[in-house]
Design a protein around this motif. Structure first.
Motif, PDB file in Angstrom:
ATOM      1  N   GLU A   1       6.618 -15.741 -16.056  1.00 26.50           N
ATOM      2  CA  GLU A   1       5.209 -15.324 -16.141  1.00 26.50           C
ATOM      3  C   GLU A   1       4.464 -15.821 -14.902  1.00 26.50           C
ATOM      4  N   GLY A   2       3.502 -15.079 -14.428  1.00 22.56           N
ATOM      5  CA  GLY A   2       2.726 -15.529 -13.273  1.00 22.56           C
ATOM      6  C   GLY A   2       1.796 -14.452 -12.778  1.00 22.56           C
ATOM      7  N   MET A   3       1.034 -14.826 -11.760  1.00 17.06           N
ATOM      8  CA  MET A   3       0.052 -13.914 -11.173  1.00 17.06           C
ATOM      9  C   MET A   3       0.147 -14.090  -9.669  1.00 17.06           C
ATOM     10  N   HIS A   4       0.220 -13.020  -8.919  1.00 15.41           N
ATOM     11  CA  HIS A   4       0.322 -13.109  -7.461  1.00 15.41           C
ATOM     12  C   HIS A   4      -0.846 -12.371  -6.831  1.00 15.41           C
ATOM     13  N   GLU A   5      -1.369 -12.923  -5.745  1.00 19.08           N
ATOM     14  CA  GLU A   5      -2.587 -12.340  -5.154  1.00 19.08           C
ATOM     15  C   GLU A   5      -2.351 -10.912  -4.646  1.00 19.08           C
ATOM     16  N   LEU A   6      -1.114 -10.571  -4.269  1.00 18.95           N
ATOM     17  CA  LEU A   6      -0.869  -9.237  -3.715  1.00 18.95           C
ATOM     18  C   LEU A   6      -0.452  -8.205  -4.755  1.00 18.95           C
ATOM     19  N   THR A   7       0.232  -8.658  -5.809  1.00 16.80           N
ATOM     20  CA  THR A   7       0.816  -7.695  -6.751  1.00 16.80           C
ATOM     21  C   THR A   7       0.319  -7.863  -8.177  1.00 16.80           C
ATOM     22  N   GLY A   8      -0.428  -8.964  -8.434  1.00 14.18           N
ATOM     23  CA  GLY A   8      -0.804  -9.233  -9.824  1.00 14.18           C
ATOM     24  C   GLY A   8       0.393  -9.784 -10.583  1.00 14.18           C
ATOM     25  N   ARG A   9       0.631  -9.230 -11.769  1.00 19.74           N
ATOM     26  CA  ARG A   9       1.622  -9.809 -12.666  1.00 19.74           C
ATOM     27  C   ARG A   9       2.991  -9.132 -12.497  1.00 19.74           C
ATOM     28  N   CYS A  10       3.463  -9.002 -11.260  1.00 19.85           N
ATOM     29  CA  CYS A  10       4.788  -8.405 -11.085  1.00 19.85           C
ATOM     30  C   CYS A  10       5.426  -8.774  -9.751  1.00 19.85           C
ATOM     31  N   ARG A  11       6.693  -8.473  -9.655  1.00 17.29           N
ATOM     32  CA  ARG A  11       7.454  -8.588  -8.410  1.00 17.29           C
ATOM     33  C   ARG A  11       7.922  -7.198  -8.023  1.00 17.29           C
ATOM     34  N   ILE A  12       7.810  -6.889  -6.747  1.00 15.42           N
ATOM     35  CA  ILE A  12       8.336  -5.632  -6.211  1.00 15.42           C
ATOM     36  C   ILE A  12       9.493  -5.970  -5.275  1.00 15.42           C
ATOM     37  N   ASN A  13      10.584  -5.253  -5.406  1.00 13.83           N
ATOM     38  CA  ASN A  13      11.718  -5.432  -4.494  1.00 13.83           C
ATOM     39  C   ASN A  13      12.060  -4.082  -3.871  1.00 13.83           C
ATOM     40  N   LEU A  14      12.218  -4.088  -2.553  1.00 13.87           N
ATOM     41  CA  LEU A  14      12.652  -2.879  -1.841  1.00 13.87           C
ATOM     42  C   LEU A  14      14.089  -3.115  -1.398  1.00 13.87           C
TER      43      LEU A  14
ATOM     44  N   ALA B   1       0.853  -1.204   0.000  1.00 21.47           N
ATOM     45  CA  ALA B   1       0.000   0.000   0.000  1.00 21.47           C
ATOM     46  C   ALA B   1       0.884   1.249   0.000  1.00 21.47           C
ATOM     47  N   ARG B   2       1.965   1.205   0.771  1.00 24.00           N
ATOM     48  CA  ARG B   2       2.890   2.352   0.795  1.00 24.00           C
ATOM     49  C   ARG B   2       3.587   2.512  -0.572  1.00 24.00           C
ATOM     50  N   VAL B   3       3.941   1.402  -1.204  1.00 22.75           N
ATOM     51  CA  VAL B   3       4.578   1.475  -2.531  1.00 22.75           C
ATOM     52  C   VAL B   3       3.644   2.170  -3.523  1.00 22.75           C
ATOM     53  N   ARG B   4       2.353   1.843  -3.452  1.00 21.35           N
ATOM     54  CA  ARG B   4       1.393   2.483  -4.373  1.00 21.35           C
ATOM     55  C   ARG B   4       1.330   3.981  -4.133  1.00 21.35           C
ATOM     56  N   GLU B   5       1.363   4.385  -2.867  1.00 25.45           N
ATOM     57  CA  GLU B   5       1.336   5.819  -2.561  1.00 25.45           C
ATOM     58  C   GLU B   5       2.595   6.519  -3.084  1.00 25.45           C
ATOM     59  N   ILE B   6       3.735   5.877  -2.878  1.00 29.27           N
ATOM     60  CA  ILE B   6       4.991   6.467  -3.348  1.00 29.27           C
ATOM     61  C   ILE B   6       4.951   6.622  -4.873  1.00 29.27           C
ATOM     62  N   ALA B   7       4.476   5.555  -5.549  1.00 31.62           N
ATOM     63  CA  ALA B   7       4.472   5.575  -7.014  1.00 31.62           C
ATOM     64  C   ALA B   7       3.464   6.582  -7.575  1.00 31.62           C
ATOM     65  N   ALA B   8       2.490   6.981  -6.760  1.00 32.72           N
ATOM     66  CA  ALA B   8       1.545   8.014  -7.212  1.00 32.72           C
ATOM     67  C   ALA B   8       2.257   9.370  -7.296  1.00 32.72           C
ATOM     68  N   THR B   9       3.288   9.570  -6.484  1.00 28.51           N
ATOM     69  CA  THR B   9       4.056  10.827  -6.478  1.00 28.51           C
ATOM     70  C   THR B   9       5.309  10.729  -7.342  1.00 28.51           C
ATOM     71  N   ALA B  10       6.001   9.617  -7.201  1.00 28.18           N
ATOM     72  CA  ALA B  10       7.254   9.387  -7.947  1.00 28.18           C
ATOM     73  C   ALA B  10       7.055   8.106  -8.755  1.00 28.18           C
ATOM     74  N   PRO B  11       6.540   8.213  -9.972  1.00 25.28           N
ATOM     75  CA  PRO B  11       6.141   7.021 -10.734  1.00 25.28           C
ATOM     76  C   PRO B  11       7.318   6.092 -11.060  1.00 25.28           C
ATOM     77  N   PHE B  12       7.002   4.804 -11.196  1.00 25.12           N
ATOM     78  CA  PHE B  12       7.984   3.851 -11.711  1.00 25.12           C
ATOM     79  C   PHE B  12       8.382   4.292 -13.108  1.00 25.12           C
ATOM     80  N   ARG B  13       9.681   4.179 -13.404  1.00 22.74           N
ATOM     81  CA  ARG B  13      10.167   4.539 -14.733  1.00 22.74           C
ATOM     82  C   ARG B  13      11.316   3.611 -15.112  1.00 22.74           C
ATOM     83  N   HIS B  14      11.500   3.446 -16.422  1.00 20.97           N
ATOM     84  CA  HIS B  14      12.585   2.612 -16.928  1.00 20.97           C
ATOM     85  C   HIS B  14      13.777   3.528 -17.189  1.00 20.97           C
ATOM     86  N   LEU B  15      14.809   3.383 -16.349  1.00 20.90           N
ATOM     87  CA  LEU B  15      15.986   4.255 -16.476  1.00 20.90           C
ATOM     88  C   LEU B  15      16.839   3.811 -17.653  1.00 20.90           C
ATOM     89  N   GLU B  16      17.672   4.729 -18.100  1.00 18.74           N
ATOM     90  CA  GLU B  16      18.607   4.427 -19.173  1.00 18.74           C
ATOM     91  C   GLU B  16      19.965   4.117 -18.553  1.00 18.74           C
TER      92      GLU B  16
END
Ligand code: MD6
Ligand code: FE
Length: 224
Positions: free
Chosen positions: A205-218, A46-61
């Motif tokens: 490939e996969g689906m997770h009940e908490l994140t859907g189709r992704c992995r989050i790492n802090l 839930a905190r990750v979603r809030e952070i990403a609302a302000t500082a969106p995920f982006r693909h760096l170069e």
């Protein structure tokens, strides 16, 4: 007391609740705490979603001009960024020109408890890099060495889809071991292992009940 040196960083702190079989020692100074963050995962996300609302995920170069397959954002005093000029920590989010969102209390608390559980009291992270992997995303072998405090460990929290972590050696050419990290697993890593080469194999490939189709790492670091 801060960053006391010990012969082993994996001795559980007094009051440890994690069963011995849930502690996997990768090398001296590096331990996987299986499921350590599992009960906190929904709140952390839930905190990750809030952070990403302000500082969106982006693909760096990368400095070499490639687009990273992992999407990243940060919270805390500074954020890790990469572009044609290199890798570094920046106090301002280059997308907005504003400071990164502050580190949530739950993040600090979890990182400090995990370091303590690994026998390293006094971990006081100032940055948290947040990585998002979708199926196919990968992180090639690298060392984490852009931090000024190489004496402090890194605490890494896996959430959502499982990933195969690649754990190499102190030379890039050392052949990596493969370790599956599942949602709630925490890796604490420092001391003689702090500069070990590591990476993440392409996410399946996969689906997770908490994140859907992704992995989050802090990953929590003491960068300054
Ligand atoms: C990841 N982790 O697990 C990428 N670096 O998504 C890292 O690159 C990492 O997990 C340093 C220490 C722990 C890590
Ligand atoms: Fe890393």
């Amino acid at each position: 007391m801060r960053r006391t040196r010990r012969a082993s960083h994996t001795a559980p702190a007094t009051g440890s609740l994690l069963p011995m079989e849930d502690r996997v020692q990768l090398a001296e100074g590096a331990v996987v705490l299986r499921g350590f963050a599992a009960d906190r995962a929904p709140g952390l996300l839930a905190r990750v979603r809030e952070i990403a609302a302000t500082a969106p995920f982006r693909h760096l170069e990368t400095p070499g001009g490639y687009r990273m397959s992992v999407a990243m954002t940060n919270c805390g005093r500074a954020g890790w960024v990469s572009d044609r000029r290199g890798y570094r920590y920046e106090m301002l989010d280059p997308l907005s020109g504003r400071p990164w969102p502050p580190m949530p209390e739950e993040f600090m608390d979890l990182a400090a408890r995990a370091a303590n559980e690994a026998g390293l009291g006094g971990f006081d992270p100032d940055v948290c890099l947040i990585n998002r992997y979708e199926p196919g995303a990968r992180l090639s072998l690298h060392q984490d060495r852009d931090e000024r405090q190489l004496g402090a460990p890194i605490v890494s929290v896996s959430l959502g889809l499982p990933a195969t972590f690649l754990w190499g050696g102190l030379r890039r050419s050392d052949r990596p071991r493969r370790i599956v990290l599942s949602s709630g697993d925490v890796v604490v890593w420092g001391g003689p292992s702090r500069l070990v080469y590591h990476g993440v194999a392409p996410l399946a490939e996969g689906m997770h009940e908490l994140t859907g189709r992704c992995r989050i790492n802090l990953t929590f670091r003491q960068a300054f």
